[in-house]
Design a protein around this motif. Structure first.
Motif, PDB file in Angstrom:
ATOM      1  N   VAL A 160     -10.065  -1.169  -3.996  1.00  0.00           N
ATOM      2  CA  VAL A 160     -11.090  -1.657  -3.068  1.00  0.00           C
ATOM      3  C   VAL A 160     -11.365  -3.135  -3.320  1.00  0.00           C
ATOM      4  O   VAL A 160     -11.467  -3.928  -2.379  1.00  0.00           O
ATOM      5  N   THR A 161     -11.451  -3.531  -4.585  1.00  0.00           N
ATOM      6  CA  THR A 161     -11.678  -4.939  -4.922  1.00  0.00           C
ATOM      7  C   THR A 161     -10.514  -5.795  -4.449  1.00  0.00           C
ATOM      8  O   THR A 161     -10.717  -6.894  -3.912  1.00  0.00           O
ATOM      9  N   PHE A 162      -9.316  -5.291  -4.617  1.00  0.00           N
ATOM     10  CA  PHE A 162      -8.121  -6.022  -4.183  1.00  0.00           C
ATOM     11  C   PHE A 162      -8.132  -6.216  -2.667  1.00  0.00           C
ATOM     12  O   PHE A 162      -7.868  -7.312  -2.167  1.00  0.00           O
ATOM     13  N   ILE A 163      -8.449  -5.152  -1.924  1.00  0.00           N
ATOM     14  CA  ILE A 163      -8.503  -5.227  -0.459  1.00  0.00           C
ATOM     15  C   ILE A 163      -9.583  -6.217  -0.015  1.00  0.00           C
ATOM     16  O   ILE A 163      -9.356  -7.039   0.874  1.00  0.00           O
ATOM     17  N   LEU A 164     -10.763  -6.151  -0.643  1.00  0.00           N
ATOM     18  CA  LEU A 164     -11.835  -7.087  -0.290  1.00  0.00           C
ATOM     19  C   LEU A 164     -11.439  -8.531  -0.581  1.00  0.00           C
ATOM     20  O   LEU A 164     -11.731  -9.433   0.212  1.00  0.00           O
ATOM     21  N   THR A 165     -10.746  -8.737  -1.693  1.00  0.00           N
ATOM     22  CA  THR A 165     -10.283 -10.085  -2.031  1.00  0.00           C
ATOM     23  C   THR A 165      -9.290 -10.581  -0.989  1.00  0.00           C
ATOM     24  O   THR A 165      -9.339 -11.750  -0.572  1.00  0.00           O
ATOM     25  N   LEU A 166      -8.395  -9.711  -0.558  1.00  0.00           N
ATOM     26  CA  LEU A 166      -7.433 -10.099   0.483  1.00  0.00           C
ATOM     27  C   LEU A 166      -8.136 -10.447   1.788  1.00  0.00           C
ATOM     28  O   LEU A 166      -7.783 -11.428   2.456  1.00  0.00           O
ATOM     29  N   ILE A 167      -9.139  -9.665   2.154  1.00  0.00           N
ATOM     30  CA  ILE A 167      -9.865  -9.927   3.406  1.00  0.00           C
ATOM     31  C   ILE A 167     -10.601 -11.253   3.330  1.00  0.00           C
ATOM     32  O   ILE A 167     -10.557 -12.059   4.269  1.00  0.00           O
ATOM     33  N   VAL A 168     -11.269 -11.517   2.204  1.00  0.00           N
ATOM     34  CA  VAL A 168     -11.984 -12.781   2.040  1.00  0.00           C
ATOM     35  C   VAL A 168     -11.007 -13.947   2.053  1.00  0.00           C
ATOM     36  O   VAL A 168     -11.254 -14.984   2.683  1.00  0.00           O
ATOM     37  N   SER A 169      -9.866 -13.791   1.386  1.00  0.00           N
ATOM     38  CA  SER A 169      -8.855 -14.850   1.373  1.00  0.00           C
ATOM     39  C   SER A 169      -8.330 -15.116   2.784  1.00  0.00           C
ATOM     40  O   SER A 169      -8.168 -16.274   3.183  1.00  0.00           O
ATOM     41  N   LEU A 170      -8.077 -14.055   3.524  1.00  0.00           N
ATOM     42  CA  LEU A 170      -7.607 -14.207   4.901  1.00  0.00           C
ATOM     43  C   LEU A 170      -8.648 -14.928   5.757  1.00  0.00           C
ATOM     44  O   LEU A 170      -8.300 -15.803   6.556  1.00  0.00           O
ATOM     45  N   ALA A 171      -9.918 -14.590   5.577  1.00  0.00           N
ATOM     46  CA  ALA A 171     -10.982 -15.249   6.331  1.00  0.00           C
ATOM     47  C   ALA A 171     -11.045 -16.738   5.980  1.00  0.00           C
ATOM     48  O   ALA A 171     -11.180 -17.591   6.867  1.00  0.00           O
ATOM     49  N   LEU A 172     -10.929 -17.061   4.691  1.00  0.00           N
ATOM     50  CA  LEU A 172     -10.971 -18.467   4.278  1.00  0.00           C
ATOM     51  C   LEU A 172      -9.777 -19.249   4.827  1.00  0.00           C
ATOM     52  O   LEU A 172      -9.928 -20.379   5.307  1.00  0.00           O
ATOM     53  N   VAL A 173      -8.608 -18.659   4.777  1.00  0.00           N
ATOM     54  CA  VAL A 173      -7.412 -19.331   5.299  1.00  0.00           C
ATOM     55  C   VAL A 173      -7.550 -19.543   6.802  1.00  0.00           C
ATOM     56  O   VAL A 173      -7.215 -20.612   7.325  1.00  0.00           O
ATOM     57  N   SER A 174      -8.059 -18.538   7.500  1.00  0.00           N
ATOM     58  CA  SER A 174      -8.259 -18.677   8.951  1.00  0.00           C
ATOM     59  C   SER A 174      -9.245 -19.795   9.258  1.00  0.00           C
ATOM     60  O   SER A 174      -9.035 -20.591  10.182  1.00  0.00           O
ATOM     61  N   PHE A 175     -10.315 -19.890   8.486  1.00  0.00           N
ATOM     62  CA  PHE A 175     -11.304 -20.946   8.684  1.00  0.00           C
ATOM     63  C   PHE A 175     -10.689 -22.321   8.437  1.00  0.00           C
ATOM     64  O   PHE A 175     -10.939 -23.271   9.194  1.00  0.00           O
ATOM     65  N   VAL A 176      -9.873 -22.449   7.402  1.00  0.00           N
ATOM     66  CA  VAL A 176      -9.220 -23.732   7.107  1.00  0.00           C
ATOM     67  C   VAL A 176      -8.270 -24.109   8.238  1.00  0.00           C
ATOM     68  O   VAL A 176      -8.230 -25.274   8.670  1.00  0.00           O
ATOM     69  N   ILE A 177      -7.510 -23.150   8.740  1.00  0.00           N
ATOM     70  CA  ILE A 177      -6.599 -23.438   9.862  1.00  0.00           C
ATOM     71  C   ILE A 177      -7.397 -23.865  11.088  1.00  0.00           C
ATOM     72  O   ILE A 177      -7.016 -24.817  11.786  1.00  0.00           O
ATOM     73  N   PHE A 178      -8.514 -23.200  11.354  1.00  0.00           N
ATOM     74  CA  PHE A 178      -9.378 -23.588  12.471  1.00  0.00           C
ATOM     75  C   PHE A 178      -9.870 -25.025  12.302  1.00  0.00           C
ATOM     76  O   PHE A 178      -9.849 -25.819  13.257  1.00  0.00           O
ATOM     77  N   LEU A 179     -10.297 -25.381  11.097  1.00  0.00           N
ATOM     78  CA  LEU A 179     -10.764 -26.749  10.848  1.00  0.00           C
ATOM     79  C   LEU A 179      -9.642 -27.773  11.032  1.00  0.00           C
ATOM     80  O   LEU A 179      -9.868 -28.861  11.578  1.00  0.00           O
ATOM     81  N   ILE A 180      -8.438 -27.430  10.600  1.00  0.00           N
ATOM     82  CA  ILE A 180      -7.303 -28.342  10.763  1.00  0.00           C
ATOM     83  C   ILE A 180      -7.020 -28.563  12.243  1.00  0.00           C
ATOM     84  O   ILE A 180      -6.796 -29.703  12.690  1.00  0.00           O
ATOM     85  N   ILE A 181      -7.040 -27.505  13.034  1.00  0.00           N
ATOM     86  CA  ILE A 181      -6.777 -27.632  14.478  1.00  0.00           C
ATOM     87  C   ILE A 181      -7.865 -28.468  15.147  1.00  0.00           C
ATOM     88  O   ILE A 181      -7.573 -29.346  15.971  1.00  0.00           O
ATOM     89  N   GLN A 182      -9.128 -28.228  14.776  1.00  0.00           N
ATOM     90  CA  GLN A 182     -10.224 -29.006  15.363  1.00  0.00           C
ATOM     91  C   GLN A 182     -10.099 -30.482  14.991  1.00  0.00           C
ATOM     92  O   GLN A 182     -10.302 -31.358  15.838  1.00  0.00           O
ATOM     93  N   THR A 183      -9.747 -30.760  13.744  1.00  0.00           N
ATOM     94  CA  THR A 183      -9.580 -32.151  13.310  1.00  0.00           C
ATOM     95  C   THR A 183      -8.427 -32.806  14.054  1.00  0.00           C
ATOM     96  O   THR A 183      -8.527 -33.979  14.463  1.00  0.00           O
ATOM     97  N   ARG A 184      -7.367 -32.077  14.259  1.00  0.00           N
ATOM     98  CA  ARG A 184      -6.220 -32.614  14.995  1.00  0.00           C
ATOM     99  C   ARG A 184      -6.601 -32.955  16.431  1.00  0.00           C
ATOM    100  O   ARG A 184      -6.227 -34.021  16.950  1.00  0.00           O
ATOM    101  N   ASN A 185      -7.355 -32.078  17.077  1.00  0.00           N
ATOM    102  CA  ASN A 185      -7.800 -32.344  18.446  1.00  0.00           C
ATOM    103  C   ASN A 185      -8.684 -33.593  18.504  1.00  0.00           C
ATOM    104  O   ASN A 185      -8.535 -34.429  19.406  1.00  0.00           O
ATOM    105  N   LYS A 186      -9.591 -33.733  17.557  1.00  0.00           N
ATOM    106  CA  LYS A 186     -10.458 -34.915  17.530  1.00  0.00           C
ATOM    107  C   LYS A 186      -9.640 -36.184  17.298  1.00  0.00           C
ATOM    108  O   LYS A 186      -9.889 -37.228  17.912  1.00  0.00           O
ATOM    109  N   MET A 187      -8.654 -36.083  16.409  1.00  0.00           N
ATOM    110  CA  MET A 187      -7.799 -37.259  16.133  1.00  0.00           C
ATOM    111  C   MET A 187      -7.000 -37.642  17.385  1.00  0.00           C
ATOM    112  O   MET A 187      -6.829 -38.834  17.676  1.00  0.00           O
ATOM    113  N   ASP A 188      -6.530 -36.653  18.138  1.00  0.00           N
ATOM    114  CA  ASP A 188      -5.804 -36.937  19.383  1.00  0.00           C
ATOM    115  C   ASP A 188      -6.716 -37.640  20.392  1.00  0.00           C
ATOM    116  O   ASP A 188      -6.296 -38.587  21.067  1.00  0.00           O
TER     117      ASP A 188
END
Length: 129
Positions: free
Chosen positions: A68-96
């Protein structure tokens, strides 16, 4: 000091009765041989066989907790990675957007320079200095 031996004449009983009598004799022998402090150690050793199931249950519980701890860690990691990708895309759009604004401003500045040069040429040709 010699201990008197216990001689018991066992009547003919069924198998269960014999086991009960033998177990009772073992318990009596333990009481005679062991002092009070060491009796607890023997009881713990006897109960160790019973706690095998508890240990197995504890291992299964620990494995489930780990899973259960492993699954929760994976879910949190996936959420953090998704948030970072979202921020990168938003920054790219602003830079464009900023880049496109800079290019349009550069074109405007070049046009203003051309107009300034034309005005200076006209002024120089008309003789007004």
């Amino acid at each position: 000091m010699e201990r008197p031996s216990l001689e018991i004449n066992l009547p003919d009983t069924h198998e269960e009765g014999k086991l009960y009598v033998v177990d009772s004799l073992n318990n009596l022998n333990k009481l005679n041989v062991c002092p009070d402090g060491s009796q607890h150690a023997l009881d713990e050793q006897e109960n160790a066989g019973d706690t095998g199931e508890n240990t197995a249950g504890s291992n299964i519980r620990n494995q489930c907790l780990f899973f259960v701890t492993f699954i929760l860690t994976l879910i949190v990691s996936l959420a953090l990675v998704s948030f970072v990708i979202f921020l990168i895309i938003q920054t790219r759009n602003k830079m464009d957007q900023i880049t496109s604004r800079l290019l349009s401003e550069k074109k405007n500045i070049e046009e203003l320079k051309k107009m300034n040069n034309m005005i200076l040429k006209h002024l120089n040709q008309s003789g007004i200095k």
